[in-house]
Motif scaffolding. Structure first.
Motif, PDB file in Angstrom:
ATOM      1  N   ARG A   4      -2.564 -16.395  14.562  1.00  0.00           N
ATOM      2  CA  ARG A   4      -2.197 -15.763  13.302  1.00  0.00           C
ATOM      3  C   ARG A   4      -2.921 -14.423  13.132  1.00  0.00           C
ATOM      4  NH1 ARG A   4      -2.074 -18.725   7.468  1.00  0.00           N
ATOM      5  NH2 ARG A   4      -0.566 -17.296   6.597  1.00  0.00           N
ATOM      6  N   LYS A   5      -4.197 -14.386  13.502  1.00  0.00           N
ATOM      7  CA  LYS A   5      -4.979 -13.149  13.443  1.00  0.00           C
ATOM      8  C   LYS A   5      -4.357 -12.087  14.349  1.00  0.00           C
ATOM      9  CE  LYS A   5      -9.849 -13.285  12.582  1.00  0.00           C
ATOM     10  NZ  LYS A   5     -11.176 -13.498  13.111  1.00  0.00           N
ATOM     11  N   TYR A   6      -3.962 -12.491  15.542  1.00  0.00           N
ATOM     12  CA  TYR A   6      -3.335 -11.574  16.494  1.00  0.00           C
ATOM     13  C   TYR A   6      -2.041 -11.012  15.911  1.00  0.00           C
ATOM     14  CZ  TYR A   6      -0.815  -9.981  20.616  1.00  0.00           C
ATOM     15  OH  TYR A   6      -0.101  -9.241  21.504  1.00  0.00           O
ATOM     16  N   LYS A   7      -1.255 -11.869  15.244  1.00  0.00           N
ATOM     17  CA  LYS A   7       0.011 -11.438  14.657  1.00  0.00           C
ATOM     18  C   LYS A   7      -0.224 -10.433  13.518  1.00  0.00           C
ATOM     19  CE  LYS A   7       4.414 -13.395  13.356  1.00  0.00           C
ATOM     20  NZ  LYS A   7       5.165 -14.608  13.093  1.00  0.00           N
ATOM     21  N   VAL A   8      -1.252 -10.654  12.694  1.00  0.00           N
ATOM     22  CA  VAL A   8      -1.578  -9.735  11.600  1.00  0.00           C
ATOM     23  C   VAL A   8      -1.990  -8.376  12.172  1.00  0.00           C
ATOM     24  CG1 VAL A   8      -3.224  -9.279   9.735  1.00  0.00           C
ATOM     25  CG2 VAL A   8      -2.163 -11.533   9.941  1.00  0.00           C
ATOM     26  N   PHE A   9      -2.842  -8.390  13.200  1.00  0.00           N
ATOM     27  CA  PHE A   9      -3.254  -7.127  13.819  1.00  0.00           C
ATOM     28  C   PHE A   9      -2.082  -6.405  14.463  1.00  0.00           C
ATOM     29  CE2 PHE A   9      -7.710  -8.906  14.021  1.00  0.00           C
ATOM     30  CZ  PHE A   9      -8.209  -8.030  13.074  1.00  0.00           C
ATOM     31  N   LYS A  10      -1.171  -7.159  15.026  1.00  0.00           N
ATOM     32  CA  LYS A  10       0.004  -6.564  15.663  1.00  0.00           C
ATOM     33  C   LYS A  10       0.884  -5.878  14.604  1.00  0.00           C
ATOM     34  CE  LYS A  10       3.746  -7.721  18.805  1.00  0.00           C
ATOM     35  NZ  LYS A  10       4.402  -8.783  19.569  1.00  0.00           N
ATOM     36  N   VAL A  11       1.085  -6.538  13.468  1.00  0.00           N
ATOM     37  CA  VAL A  11       1.891  -5.956  12.390  1.00  0.00           C
ATOM     38  C   VAL A  11       1.201  -4.713  11.824  1.00  0.00           C
ATOM     39  CG1 VAL A  11       2.750  -6.353  10.041  1.00  0.00           C
ATOM     40  CG2 VAL A  11       3.063  -8.099  11.787  1.00  0.00           C
ATOM     41  N   LEU A  12      -0.105  -4.791  11.589  1.00  0.00           N
ATOM     42  CA  LEU A  12      -0.840  -3.624  11.101  1.00  0.00           C
ATOM     43  C   LEU A  12      -0.793  -2.474  12.102  1.00  0.00           C
ATOM     44  CD1 LEU A  12      -3.989  -5.233   9.438  1.00  0.00           C
ATOM     45  CD2 LEU A  12      -2.059  -4.111   8.316  1.00  0.00           C
ATOM     46  N   GLY A  13      -0.873  -2.785  13.382  1.00  0.00           N
ATOM     47  CA  GLY A  13      -0.772  -1.753  14.417  1.00  0.00           C
ATOM     48  C   GLY A  13       0.575  -1.061  14.384  1.00  0.00           C
ATOM     49  N   TRP A  14       1.644  -1.828  14.194  1.00  0.00           N
ATOM     50  CA  TRP A  14       2.982  -1.240  14.122  1.00  0.00           C
ATOM     51  C   TRP A  14       3.133  -0.365  12.884  1.00  0.00           C
ATOM     52  CZ3 TRP A  14       6.241  -0.348  17.739  1.00  0.00           C
ATOM     53  CH2 TRP A  14       6.293  -1.172  18.864  1.00  0.00           C
ATOM     54  N   ILE A  15       2.549  -0.786  11.778  1.00  0.00           N
ATOM     55  CA  ILE A  15       2.629   0.020  10.544  1.00  0.00           C
ATOM     56  C   ILE A  15       1.899   1.346  10.731  1.00  0.00           C
ATOM     57  CG2 ILE A  15       1.851   0.129   8.142  1.00  0.00           C
ATOM     58  CD1 ILE A  15       2.423  -2.905   7.990  1.00  0.00           C
ATOM     59  N   VAL A  16       0.693   1.303  11.285  1.00  0.00           N
ATOM     60  CA  VAL A  16      -0.076   2.533  11.515  1.00  0.00           C
ATOM     61  C   VAL A  16       0.642   3.433  12.514  1.00  0.00           C
ATOM     62  CG1 VAL A  16      -2.228   3.437  12.487  1.00  0.00           C
ATOM     63  CG2 VAL A  16      -2.292   1.520  10.884  1.00  0.00           C
ATOM     64  N   LEU A  17       1.161   2.856  13.590  1.00  0.00           N
ATOM     65  CA  LEU A  17       1.890   3.632  14.590  1.00  0.00           C
ATOM     66  C   LEU A  17       3.145   4.272  13.994  1.00  0.00           C
ATOM     67  CD1 LEU A  17       2.012   4.475  17.575  1.00  0.00           C
ATOM     68  CD2 LEU A  17       3.400   2.432  17.978  1.00  0.00           C
ATOM     69  N   SER A  18       3.852   3.538  13.154  1.00  0.00           N
ATOM     70  CA  SER A  18       5.053   4.089  12.504  1.00  0.00           C
ATOM     71  C   SER A  18       4.697   5.237  11.569  1.00  0.00           C
ATOM     72  CB  SER A  18       5.771   2.996  11.716  1.00  0.00           C
ATOM     73  OG  SER A  18       6.185   1.962  12.563  1.00  0.00           O
ATOM     74  N   PHE A  19       3.604   5.085  10.819  1.00  0.00           N
ATOM     75  CA  PHE A  19       3.154   6.130   9.906  1.00  0.00           C
ATOM     76  C   PHE A  19       2.781   7.396  10.668  1.00  0.00           C
ATOM     77  CE2 PHE A  19      -0.367   8.123   7.532  1.00  0.00           C
ATOM     78  CZ  PHE A  19       0.327   8.493   6.401  1.00  0.00           C
ATOM     79  N   LEU A  20       2.013   7.247  11.744  1.00  0.00           N
ATOM     80  CA  LEU A  20       1.612   8.407  12.542  1.00  0.00           C
ATOM     81  C   LEU A  20       2.819   9.068  13.215  1.00  0.00           C
ATOM     82  CD1 LEU A  20      -1.713   7.128  14.134  1.00  0.00           C
ATOM     83  CD2 LEU A  20      -1.418   8.781  12.280  1.00  0.00           C
ATOM     84  N   THR A  21       3.783   8.266  13.653  1.00  0.00           N
ATOM     85  CA  THR A  21       5.000   8.812  14.263  1.00  0.00           C
ATOM     86  C   THR A  21       5.802   9.605  13.239  1.00  0.00           C
ATOM     87  OG1 THR A  21       5.081   6.968  15.816  1.00  0.00           O
ATOM     88  CG2 THR A  21       7.111   8.214  15.503  1.00  0.00           C
ATOM     89  N   LEU A  22       5.886   9.102  12.017  1.00  0.00           N
ATOM     90  CA  LEU A  22       6.596   9.816  10.954  1.00  0.00           C
ATOM     91  C   LEU A  22       5.944  11.162  10.661  1.00  0.00           C
ATOM     92  CD1 LEU A  22       8.789   9.796   8.724  1.00  0.00           C
ATOM     93  CD2 LEU A  22       7.077   8.730   7.252  1.00  0.00           C
ATOM     94  N   ILE A  23       4.621  11.181  10.582  1.00  0.00           N
ATOM     95  CA  ILE A  23       3.908  12.438  10.339  1.00  0.00           C
ATOM     96  C   ILE A  23       4.098  13.396  11.512  1.00  0.00           C
ATOM     97  CG2 ILE A  23       1.610  13.455  10.102  1.00  0.00           C
ATOM     98  CD1 ILE A  23       0.878  11.054   8.373  1.00  0.00           C
ATOM     99  N   LEU A  24       4.038  12.884  12.733  1.00  0.00           N
ATOM    100  CA  LEU A  24       4.232  13.728  13.916  1.00  0.00           C
ATOM    101  C   LEU A  24       5.634  14.328  13.942  1.00  0.00           C
ATOM    102  CD1 LEU A  24       3.149  14.744  16.658  1.00  0.00           C
ATOM    103  CD2 LEU A  24       4.105  12.677  17.657  1.00  0.00           C
ATOM    104  N   LEU A  25       6.647  13.526  13.649  1.00  0.00           N
ATOM    105  CA  LEU A  25       8.024  14.035  13.646  1.00  0.00           C
ATOM    106  C   LEU A  25       8.241  15.056  12.524  1.00  0.00           C
ATOM    107  CD1 LEU A  25      10.042  10.808  14.450  1.00  0.00           C
ATOM    108  CD2 LEU A  25       9.670  12.785  15.937  1.00  0.00           C
ATOM    109  N   THR A  26       7.642  14.815  11.360  1.00  0.00           N
ATOM    110  CA  THR A  26       7.758  15.770  10.261  1.00  0.00           C
ATOM    111  C   THR A  26       7.092  17.095  10.613  1.00  0.00           C
ATOM    112  OG1 THR A  26       7.752  13.940   8.691  1.00  0.00           O
ATOM    113  CG2 THR A  26       7.267  16.126   7.815  1.00  0.00           C
TER     114      THR A  26
END
Length: 109
Positions: A4-26
């Motif tokens: 469960r801990k691994y799954k939470v970290f994986k979801v948080l990692g995807w959120i951070v990666l998506s946020f950084l990708t959005l800023i990079l594309l903008t």
């Protein structure tokens, strides 16, 4: 529990990666259309007030005043009257080497 801990970290990692990708594309989109954006802004200002504004360069600095976005405007000159290519030299009434403008992203959206 470890799974469960691994799954939470994986979801948080995807959120951070998506946020950084959005800023990079903008940021990439801004720099690809920077000249067009700057020309539109200067034209809009010059059409709505007397005189003439000239600007040298515009840079985007996304993390300077996070969560707001900052623009760095360079070589800004404001002339009392609109200059024509065949007119004599005019001295600007305002000349700034560098100005930072902060934009509230939430209000822009």
């Amino acid at each position: 529990m470890a799974r469960r801990k691994y799954k939470v970290f994986k979801v948080l990692g995807w959120i951070v990666l998506s946020f950084l990708t959005l800023i990079l594309l903008t940021t990439l989109g801004f720099y690809l259309g920077r000249g067009w954006i700057m020309n539109r802004a200067v034209t809009y200002i010059n059409d709505n007030q007397p005189g003439e504004l000239q600007m040298g360069q515009m840079n985007l600095i996304p993390f300077m005043n996070f969560p707001d976005v900052s623009l760095q405007l360079k070589s800004i000159s404001y002339y009392e009257k609109e200059s024509h290519p065949d007119s004599l030299f005019q001295e600007p009434i305002l000349s700034l080497a560098e100005v930072f403008v902060t934009l509230d992203v939430v209000d822009l959206i």
